[in-house]
Motif scaffolding. Structure first.
Motif, mmCIF file in Angstrom:
data_model
loop_
_atom_site.group_PDB
_atom_site.id
_atom_site.type_symbol
_atom_site.label_atom_id
_atom_site.label_comp_id
_atom_site.label_asym_id
_atom_site.label_seq_id
_atom_site.Cartn_x
_atom_site.Cartn_y
_atom_site.Cartn_z
ATOM 1 N N LEU A 85 0.857 -1.175 0.000
ATOM 2 C CA LEU A 85 0.000 0.000 0.000
ATOM 3 C C LEU A 85 0.894 1.226 0.000
ATOM 4 N N SER A 86 0.804 2.052 -1.064
ATOM 5 C CA SER A 86 1.778 3.131 -1.175
ATOM 6 C C SER A 86 1.251 4.325 -1.940
ATOM 7 N N ALA A 87 1.725 5.510 -1.545
ATOM 8 C CA ALA A 87 1.442 6.727 -2.298
ATOM 9 C C ALA A 87 2.285 6.784 -3.565
ATOM 10 N N MET A 88 3.323 5.938 -3.633
ATOM 11 C CA MET A 88 4.172 5.856 -4.823
ATOM 12 C C MET A 88 3.534 4.862 -5.781
ATOM 13 N N ALA A 89 2.915 5.358 -6.843
ATOM 14 C CA ALA A 89 2.090 4.489 -7.680
ATOM 15 C C ALA A 89 2.519 4.471 -9.147
ATOM 16 N N SER A 90 3.763 4.829 -9.442
ATOM 17 C CA SER A 90 4.214 4.771 -10.829
ATOM 18 C C SER A 90 4.379 3.319 -11.252
ATOM 19 N N ASP A 91 4.442 3.081 -12.561
ATOM 20 C CA ASP A 91 4.640 1.721 -13.060
ATOM 21 C C ASP A 91 5.920 1.118 -12.504
ATOM 22 N N VAL A 92 6.976 1.926 -12.403
ATOM 23 C CA VAL A 92 8.253 1.426 -11.899
ATOM 24 C C VAL A 92 8.112 0.936 -10.464
ATOM 25 N N ASP A 93 7.407 1.711 -9.631
ATOM 26 C CA ASP A 93 7.207 1.320 -8.238
ATOM 27 C C ASP A 93 6.377 0.047 -8.137
ATOM 28 N N ARG A 94 5.331 -0.042 -8.944
ATOM 29 C CA ARG A 94 4.485 -1.233 -8.948
ATOM 30 C C ARG A 94 5.294 -2.465 -9.362
ATOM 31 N N LEU A 96 8.507 -2.943 -9.240
ATOM 32 C CA LEU A 96 9.489 -3.297 -8.220
ATOM 33 C C LEU A 96 8.829 -4.073 -7.081
ATOM 34 N N GLY A 97 7.688 -3.583 -6.611
ATOM 35 C CA GLY A 97 6.989 -4.272 -5.539
ATOM 36 C C GLY A 97 6.573 -5.671 -5.922
ATOM 37 N N LEU A 98 6.014 -5.825 -7.120
ATOM 38 C CA LEU A 98 5.580 -7.136 -7.576
ATOM 39 C C LEU A 98 6.751 -8.092 -7.748
ATOM 40 N N GLU A 99 7.847 -7.586 -8.299
ATOM 41 C CA GLU A 99 8.974 -8.474 -8.556
ATOM 42 C C GLU A 99 9.772 -8.803 -7.305
ATOM 43 N N LEU A 100 9.603 -8.027 -6.258
ATOM 44 C CA LEU A 100 10.229 -8.385 -4.983
ATOM 45 C C LEU A 100 9.405 -9.425 -4.228
ATOM 46 N N GLY A 101 8.209 -9.719 -4.761
ATOM 47 C CA GLY A 101 7.425 -10.784 -4.156
ATOM 48 C C GLY A 101 6.038 -10.416 -3.695
ATOM 49 N N ALA A 102 5.615 -9.152 -3.872
ATOM 50 C CA ALA A 102 4.269 -8.767 -3.459
ATOM 51 C C ALA A 102 3.228 -9.435 -4.354
ATOM 52 N N ASP A 103 2.068 -9.748 -3.770
ATOM 53 C CA ASP A 103 0.971 -10.341 -4.541
ATOM 54 C C ASP A 103 0.094 -9.273 -5.178
ATOM 55 N N ASP A 104 0.116 -8.070 -4.635
ATOM 56 C CA ASP A 104 -0.660 -6.973 -5.208
ATOM 57 C C ASP A 104 -0.029 -5.672 -4.749
ATOM 58 N N TYR A 105 -0.284 -4.582 -5.482
ATOM 59 C CA TYR A 105 0.288 -3.271 -5.191
ATOM 60 C C TYR A 105 -0.821 -2.252 -5.384
ATOM 61 N N ILE A 106 -1.171 -1.542 -4.311
ATOM 62 C CA ILE A 106 -2.334 -0.676 -4.314
ATOM 63 C C ILE A 106 -1.910 0.757 -3.997
ATOM 64 N N ALA A 107 -2.403 1.697 -4.788
ATOM 65 C CA ALA A 107 -2.025 3.094 -4.610
ATOM 66 C C ALA A 107 -2.867 3.757 -3.524
ATOM 67 N N LYS A 108 -2.217 4.628 -2.734
ATOM 68 C CA LYS A 108 -2.919 5.505 -1.796
ATOM 69 C C LYS A 108 -3.296 6.793 -2.516
ATOM 70 N N PRO A 109 -4.383 7.459 -2.115
ATOM 71 C CA PRO A 109 -5.380 6.992 -1.139
ATOM 72 C C PRO A 109 -6.222 5.874 -1.745
ATOM 73 N N VAL A 110 -6.623 4.925 -0.917
ATOM 74 C CA VAL A 110 -7.370 3.778 -1.408
ATOM 75 C C VAL A 110 -8.766 3.779 -0.809
ATOM 76 N N ASN A 111 -9.741 3.450 -1.635
ATOM 77 C CA ASN A 111 -11.105 3.276 -1.151
ATOM 78 C C ASN A 111 -11.149 1.988 -0.333
ATOM 79 N N PRO A 112 -11.670 2.038 0.902
ATOM 80 C CA PRO A 112 -11.699 0.825 1.729
ATOM 81 C C PRO A 112 -12.379 -0.361 1.057
ATOM 82 N N ARG A 113 -13.414 -0.086 0.254
ATOM 83 C CA ARG A 113 -14.106 -1.175 -0.440
ATOM 84 C C ARG A 113 -13.187 -1.828 -1.465
ATOM 85 N N GLU A 114 -12.376 -1.005 -2.155
ATOM 86 C CA GLU A 114 -11.431 -1.578 -3.110
ATOM 87 C C GLU A 114 -10.372 -2.393 -2.386
ATOM 88 N N LEU A 115 -9.869 -1.873 -1.266
ATOM 89 C CA LEU A 115 -8.862 -2.606 -0.502
ATOM 90 C C LEU A 115 -9.415 -3.951 -0.053
#
Length: 238
Positions: A85-94, A96-115
């Motif tokens: 969960l991050s305010a950093m939501a560029s493709d590069v950041d996403r 990096l997060g996915l390739e380090l092992g994250a299952d999903d990458y969600i940009a802040k601010p996030v709607n609680p229903r989406e989360l």
């Protein structure tokens, strides 16, 4: 992990106490068991005594950032699902997060229903079948290597255990299931992240590059070939 009849356990790691509380209260109200921690150190203490089903992990934290925490836990066997969960939501950041092992990458601010929907999607992939690799229990032998899908293990021809992130291992299994065939990037992305994943060509390319680098440490850099404009192919000789 918890049995399917129990409420799934989700840990929320965020240094923002107010946001952490809001997320926890919303998830709790929707039949999830939730624990809140404010640092990587607190998370490690919790993981020493409990085995949650998923972790919501904030990226931007002052002492130890979320990516460092992710690196520490993503490659471990039977680790929880991890949602960044991050305010950093560029493709590069996403990527990096996915390739380090994250299952999903969600940009802040996030709607609680989406989360909530994203958490449920990740848990659904984990419990109802993330993909064909979870159905394989037998060792897969290829070119002197041995892959052990049930434990996410990989042993080189000289007997060395090779450490891969969860996503790197899923990429390898996706190729192993289709030896001698060109596998497209979208097929690889589906196998690694499931039907709910957002698609990024570069995420697959970066993952393959890192997988190749680790295989190359054991003289196996030529096992995975790039087929320009099509995808990747595993050269399986035994």
């Amino acid at each position: 992990m918890n049995d399917s009849g129990e409420r799934k356990h989700v840990v929320v790691l965020d240094d923002d106490a107010e946001l952490r509380t809001l997320i926890c209260e919303y998830l709790e109200a929707h039949e999830l068991r939730v624990s809140a921690v404010g640092s990587g150190a607190e998370l490690r203490l919790l993981l020493g005594t409990d085995r949650p089903d998923a972790i919501i992990l904030d990226v931007m934290m002052p002492v130890e950032d979320g990516l460092s925490v992710l690196k520490d836990i993503a490659g471990k066997a039977d680790r929880p699902a991890i949602l960044m969960l991050s305010a950093m939501a560029s493709d590069v950041d996403r990527i990096l997060g996915l390739e380090l092992g994250a299952d999903d990458y969600i940009a802040k601010p996030v709607n609680p229903r989406e989360l909530l929907a994203r958490v449920r999607a990740v848990l659904r992939r984990r419990t109802a079948g993330r993909g064909p690799e979870e159905e394989e229990v037998q060792a897969i032998r290829f070119d002197g290597w041995v892959a052990l899908p049930a434990s996410y293990g990989l042993v080189s021809p000289d007997g060395t255990t090779v450490e891969l992130t969860t996503n790197e291992y899923r990429l390898l299994l996706a190729l192993l299931r289709r030896p001698g065939r060109v596998v497209s990037r979208d097929t690889l992305m589906f196998d690694v992240h499931g039907a709910d994943a957002e698609f990024y060509d570069r995420a697959v390319d970066v993952g393959i590059s890192r997988l190749r680098a680790k295989l190359a440490e054991h003289d196996a850099s030529e096992l995975i070939r790039t087929v320009r404009g099509e995808g990747y192919l595993l050269v399986r000789r035994s």
